[in-house]
Design an enzyme around this catalytic site. Structure first.
Site, PDB file in Angstrom:
ATOM      1  N   LYS A  38      20.494  22.809 -19.181  1.00  0.00           N
ATOM      2  CA  LYS A  38      21.283  23.632 -20.107  1.00  0.00           C
ATOM      3  C   LYS A  38      22.682  23.871 -19.545  1.00  0.00           C
ATOM      4  O   LYS A  38      22.915  23.641 -18.346  1.00  0.00           O
ATOM      5  CB  LYS A  38      20.546  24.940 -20.380  1.00  0.00           C
ATOM      6  CG  LYS A  38      20.298  25.793 -19.161  1.00  0.00           C
ATOM      7  CD  LYS A  38      19.183  26.802 -19.389  1.00  0.00           C
ATOM      8  CE  LYS A  38      19.036  27.706 -18.181  1.00  0.00           C
ATOM      9  NZ  LYS A  38      17.828  28.540 -18.239  1.00  0.00           N
ATOM     10  N   TYR A 268      50.666  38.566  -8.991  1.00  0.00           N
ATOM     11  CA  TYR A 268      50.703  39.670  -9.966  1.00  0.00           C
ATOM     12  C   TYR A 268      50.245  40.981  -9.360  1.00  0.00           C
ATOM     13  O   TYR A 268      49.238  41.033  -8.643  1.00  0.00           O
ATOM     14  CB  TYR A 268      49.776  39.365 -11.153  1.00  0.00           C
ATOM     15  CG  TYR A 268      50.269  38.300 -12.091  1.00  0.00           C
ATOM     16  CD1 TYR A 268      51.514  38.407 -12.703  1.00  0.00           C
ATOM     17  CD2 TYR A 268      49.474  37.199 -12.394  1.00  0.00           C
ATOM     18  CE1 TYR A 268      51.956  37.418 -13.586  1.00  0.00           C
ATOM     19  CE2 TYR A 268      49.895  36.220 -13.267  1.00  0.00           C
ATOM     20  CZ  TYR A 268      51.148  36.332 -13.864  1.00  0.00           C
ATOM     21  OH  TYR A 268      51.576  35.367 -14.733  1.00  0.00           O
TER      22      TYR A 268
HETATM   23  C1  LIG Z   1      17.164  28.423 -16.951  1.00  0.00           C
HETATM   24  C2  LIG Z   1      15.714  28.431 -16.921  1.00  0.00           C
HETATM   25  C3  LIG Z   1      15.010  27.852 -15.862  1.00  0.00           C
HETATM   26  C4  LIG Z   1      15.693  27.302 -14.622  1.00  0.00           C
HETATM   27  O1  LIG Z   1      16.081  28.379 -13.782  1.00  0.00           O
HETATM   28  P1  LIG Z   1      16.591  28.106 -12.295  1.00  0.00           P
HETATM   29  O2  LIG Z   1      16.564  29.459 -11.679  1.00  0.00           O
HETATM   30  O3  LIG Z   1      17.975  27.557 -12.405  1.00  0.00           O
HETATM   31  O4  LIG Z   1      15.648  27.169 -11.672  1.00  0.00           O
HETATM   32  C5  LIG Z   1      13.634  27.788 -15.942  1.00  0.00           C
HETATM   33  N1  LIG Z   1      12.980  28.284 -17.019  1.00  0.00           N
HETATM   34  C6  LIG Z   1      13.613  28.879 -18.045  1.00  0.00           C
HETATM   35  C7  LIG Z   1      12.841  29.420 -19.182  1.00  0.00           C
HETATM   36  C8  LIG Z   1      15.004  28.993 -18.031  1.00  0.00           C
HETATM   37  O5  LIG Z   1      15.627  29.567 -19.059  1.00  0.00           O
END
Ligand SMILES: *Cc1c(COP(=O)(O)O)cnc(C)c1O
Length: 380
Positions: A38, A268
């Site tokens: 994702k 800044y």
């Molecule tokens: C994002 C996500 C993961 C992966 O999480 P990490 O901590 O990056 O390994 C696993 N399961 C779900 C449901 C997620 O939304």
């Protein structure tokens, strides 16, 4: 025009390939790997990373929306892809047409998918999500058996999997144990009723490392795939943390070098005032590239193999660093924001601490204008 990057990220495909191999070795045979891609594969570039993970033998992909699922489909057909979020009502038809596996938390979602699937003469595979204490998605654990039984009666649906999600696996073994126990109780109840969804999963990266008895038959690492170990209170047992290698490095360049006298305000708001004569480099990165403003007067960069303090406020496109100890630094030199230079390394975790955030936000915060350059193989 010759391309000369001012601010860029390099992604070692070899590191990703090896990380996937180490993960497979760690979880052992019989446990599938769902790689979470994702948010543009945690900022690494979704299409390229999906292609690499396909070549390296991921079993499933995890995505947060349908655009991400489409991107995966454009790279390779037929890869099982689990939508980790809930589908919006308006997305459900597209999800079915794309062949994405939806996550189901309620009977109304399941009913809608069943109604969409029936006239298409197709069966929608779904994973039921059980809320064991995360409080985000999923059916309450006490009602999980009842939901599964109702979903099972709906035509054109197949419960391929059941899963839950830890809220604090990196910090809190007791709470993780409570969550795992609740999940196992649901699985036992279902088993007693003769229901055994074939795919069972719970573990994000932190749980892959330290909840080894709850890998079930699939794990869902995100951060670990990219070679970054989640920060937290728990120390992670085992060799996996030593095996993994971060895939992403983040760079910019020195654009101007100057010496300024004591008493000079920098950037800044004048939040930094030199107390002695200081050599200052202007750098070609800022929060417009994802180098967060919260790192002002806190973060460090590597120039000439040395750690150099960020001076004053980080601005949209530029920032300043103290190069008093790097006398040879000159315009055009690379500055490392994440990664190694000489004997020094700045990790994503360290940068996240300076920004007051977590590695996930640092990686996904690297913006679109930062070109991703792939090394160590071909990708999409
Ligand atoms: C994002 C996500 C993961 C992966 O999480 P990490 O901590 O990056 O390994 C696993 N399961 C779900 C449901 C997620 O939304």
């Amino acid at each position: 025009m010759k391309r000369f990057h001012r601010c860029w990220a390099e992604i070692e495909l070899t590191a990703l390939r090896e990380n996937l191999g180490f993960l497979r070795q760690w979880v052992g045979p019989g446990v599938r790997l769902l790689t979470v891609v994702k948010a543009d594969a945690y900022g690494h570039g979704l299409r390229q990373i999906a292609a690499l993970l396909m070549q390296s033998g991921t079993d499933l992909f995890g995505v947060a929306n349908l655009t991400e699922a489409e991107a995966i489909r454009s790279v390779g057909k037929g890869w099982p892809t689990l939508m980790l979020g809930a589908c919006l009502p308006a997305e459900m038809e597209s999800a079915v047409d794309l062949g994405v596996i939806p996550t189901i938390s309620s009977v109304s979602e399941a009913r809608r998918f069943s109604e969409i699937a029936a006239p298409r003469r197709t069966t929608v595979k779904v994973h039921v999500k059980v809320d064991t204490g995360m409080g985000r998605l999923g059916v309450a654990w006490a009602e999980a058996r009842s939901l599964v039984e109702q979903v099972r009666t709906l035509p054109s649906l197949e419960i391929e999997g059941i899963y839950t999600h830890y809220s604090s696996a990196e910090d809190d073994p007791e709470y993780s144990r409570i969550q795992a126990d609740r999940f196992v109780k649901v699985l036992d109840e279902l088993k007693a009723a003769g229901i055994c969804p074939p795919i069972v999963h719970a573990s994000n990266s932190a749980a892959v490392l330290c909840e080894r008895d709850s890998h079930f038959n699939l794990v869902r690492p995100g951060l670990l795939v990219y070679g970054v170990v989640p920060p937290g209170q728990r120390t992670f047992p085992g060799a996996l943390v030593e095996w993994l290698r971060p895939a992403l490095s983040f760079y910019c360049r020195v654009s101007l070098v100057k010496s300024v006298p004591a008493g000079t305000r920098l950037s800044y708001g004048g939040t930094f005032v030199t107390t002695k004569e200081t050599r200052v480099a202007t750098l070609t990165a800022g929060y417009g590239d994802g180098y967060m403003r919260a790192g002002s007067n806190r973060a460090q960069v590597l120039i000439g193999g040395k750690r150099c303090a960020v001076l004053g406020r980080i601005t949209m496109d530029q920032m300043l660093a103290d190069i008093t100890d790097v006398p040879h630094a000159q315009p055009g030199d690379a500055a490392v924001l994440i990664g190694r230079q000489g004997a020094e390394t700045i990790s994503v975790r360290e940068l996240a601490d300076w920004f007051g955030t977590v590695p996930w936000e640092v990686l996904t915060g690297i913006t679109y204008r930062v070109p991703r350059i792939y090394r160590g193989g071909h990708a999409a």
